[in-house]
Design a protein around this motif. Structure first.
Motif, PDB file in Angstrom:
ATOM      1  N   LEU A 149       0.462  -1.391  -0.219  1.00  0.00           N
ATOM      2  CA  LEU A 149      -0.434   0.252  -0.100  1.00  0.00           C
ATOM      3  C   LEU A 149       0.805   1.644   0.189  1.00  0.00           C
ATOM      4  N   LYS A 150       1.918   1.256   0.862  1.00  0.00           N
ATOM      5  CA  LYS A 150       3.280   2.288   0.678  1.00  0.00           C
ATOM      6  C   LYS A 150       3.633   2.632  -0.486  1.00  0.00           C
ATOM      7  N   THR A 151       3.780   1.754  -1.094  1.00  0.00           N
ATOM      8  CA  THR A 151       4.690   1.913  -2.289  1.00  0.00           C
ATOM      9  C   THR A 151       3.167   2.217  -3.599  1.00  0.00           C
ATOM     10  N   LEU A 152       2.297   2.082  -3.214  1.00  0.00           N
ATOM     11  CA  LEU A 152       1.251   3.103  -4.534  1.00  0.00           C
ATOM     12  C   LEU A 152       0.297   4.049  -4.677  1.00  0.00           C
ATOM     13  N   SER A 153       0.995   4.481  -2.465  1.00  0.00           N
ATOM     14  CA  SER A 153       0.584   5.914  -2.678  1.00  0.00           C
ATOM     15  C   SER A 153       1.017   6.958  -3.487  1.00  0.00           C
ATOM     16  N   PRO A 154      -0.346   7.129  -3.412  1.00  0.00           N
ATOM     17  CA  PRO A 154       0.622   8.932  -4.677  1.00  0.00           C
ATOM     18  C   PRO A 154       1.362   9.515  -4.261  1.00  0.00           C
ATOM     19  N   LEU A 155       1.897   9.770  -2.539  1.00  0.00           N
ATOM     20  CA  LEU A 155       2.318  10.619  -2.173  1.00  0.00           C
ATOM     21  C   LEU A 155       4.164  10.104  -2.621  1.00  0.00           C
ATOM     22  N   ALA A 156       4.771   8.667  -2.735  1.00  0.00           N
ATOM     23  CA  ALA A 156       5.245   7.949  -2.990  1.00  0.00           C
ATOM     24  C   ALA A 156       6.048   7.906  -4.436  1.00  0.00           C
ATOM     25  N   ILE A 157       4.874   8.374  -5.248  1.00  0.00           N
ATOM     26  CA  ILE A 157       4.821   8.321  -6.425  1.00  0.00           C
ATOM     27  C   ILE A 157       5.850   9.608  -6.462  1.00  0.00           C
ATOM     28  N   LEU A 158       4.720  10.878  -5.929  1.00  0.00           N
ATOM     29  CA  LEU A 158       5.636  11.943  -5.927  1.00  0.00           C
ATOM     30  C   LEU A 158       6.923  12.081  -6.042  1.00  0.00           C
ATOM     31  N   GLU A 159       7.419  10.989  -4.535  1.00  0.00           N
ATOM     32  CA  GLU A 159       9.087  11.200  -4.500  1.00  0.00           C
ATOM     33  C   GLU A 159      10.230  10.610  -4.850  1.00  0.00           C
ATOM     34  N   ARG A 160       9.577   9.616  -6.235  1.00  0.00           N
ATOM     35  CA  ARG A 160      10.253   9.463  -7.356  1.00  0.00           C
ATOM     36  C   ARG A 160      10.218  10.026  -8.210  1.00  0.00           C
ATOM     37  N   GLY A 161       9.758  11.685  -8.370  1.00  0.00           N
ATOM     38  CA  GLY A 161       9.787  12.575  -9.390  1.00  0.00           C
ATOM     39  C   GLY A 161       8.825  13.024  -9.923  1.00  0.00           C
ATOM     40  N   TYR A 162       7.439  12.411  -9.552  1.00  0.00           N
ATOM     41  CA  TYR A 162       6.421  12.483 -10.301  1.00  0.00           C
ATOM     42  C   TYR A 162       5.465  13.956  -9.984  1.00  0.00           C
ATOM     43  N   ALA A 163       4.872  14.196 -10.182  1.00  0.00           N
ATOM     44  CA  ALA A 163       4.181  15.243 -10.153  1.00  0.00           C
ATOM     45  C   ALA A 163       2.643  15.699 -10.517  1.00  0.00           C
ATOM     46  N   VAL A 164       1.676  15.999  -9.290  1.00  0.00           N
ATOM     47  CA  VAL A 164       0.669  16.180 -10.276  1.00  0.00           C
ATOM     48  C   VAL A 164       0.365  17.625 -10.852  1.00  0.00           C
ATOM     49  N   VAL A 165      -0.625  18.154 -11.518  1.00  0.00           N
ATOM     50  CA  VAL A 165      -0.994  19.094 -12.059  1.00  0.00           C
ATOM     51  C   VAL A 165      -1.952  19.346 -12.814  1.00  0.00           C
ATOM     52  N   THR A 166      -2.149  20.092 -12.251  1.00  0.00           N
ATOM     53  CA  THR A 166      -3.975  21.272 -12.782  1.00  0.00           C
ATOM     54  C   THR A 166      -3.979  22.354 -12.692  1.00  0.00           C
ATOM     55  N   LYS A 167      -5.185  22.613 -13.282  1.00  0.00           N
ATOM     56  CA  LYS A 167      -5.134  23.901 -14.062  1.00  0.00           C
ATOM     57  C   LYS A 167      -6.000  24.849 -13.175  1.00  0.00           C
ATOM     58  N   SER A 168      -5.451  26.229 -12.686  1.00  0.00           N
ATOM     59  CA  SER A 168      -5.749  26.503 -11.579  1.00  0.00           C
ATOM     60  C   SER A 168      -7.002  26.832 -11.025  1.00  0.00           C
ATOM     61  N   GLY A 169      -7.170  27.008  -9.716  1.00  0.00           N
ATOM     62  CA  GLY A 169      -8.310  27.221  -9.737  1.00  0.00           C
ATOM     63  C   GLY A 169      -9.323  25.627  -9.498  1.00  0.00           C
ATOM     64  N   THR A 170      -8.880  24.454  -9.743  1.00  0.00           N
ATOM     65  CA  THR A 170      -9.363  23.002 -10.601  1.00  0.00           C
ATOM     66  C   THR A 170      -8.742  22.097  -9.351  1.00  0.00           C
ATOM     67  N   THR A 171      -9.123  20.993  -9.074  1.00  0.00           N
ATOM     68  CA  THR A 171      -8.805  20.134  -8.300  1.00  0.00           C
ATOM     69  C   THR A 171      -8.525  18.511  -9.242  1.00  0.00           C
TER      70      THR A 171
END
Length: 69
Positions: free
Chosen positions: A15-37
């Motif tokens: 579960l820890k390996t699949l966590s979105p935060l763990a994915i960000l630790e590997r250099g990925y990013a989550v990009v959203t249009k400002s004002g949206t989620t």
């Protein structure tokens, strides 16, 4: 009881390996249009100069579209 504890530990590690935060630790990013989620998955919904929010493992950035291609 020992087998159940070992299985629980193993599932916790998966579960820890699949966590979105763990994915960000590997250099990925989550990009959203400002004002949206909703995370962006395609550039088609963006126009030049649209503002973006970029979430990294250890902080956030503000960005803008300067070119699509």
């Amino acid at each position: 009881l020992s087998i159940s504890q070992q299985r629980l530990k193993s599932l916790g590690e998966k579960l820890k390996t699949l966590s979105p935060l763990a994915i960000l630790e590997r250099g990925y990013a989550v990009v959203t249009k400002s004002g949206t989620t909703q995370p962006l998955t395609q550039p088609a919904s963006l126009k030049k100069w649209d503002e973006l929010d970029v979430r990294l493992a250890h902080g956030r950035l503000a960005a803008a579209v300067i070119r699509k291609g």
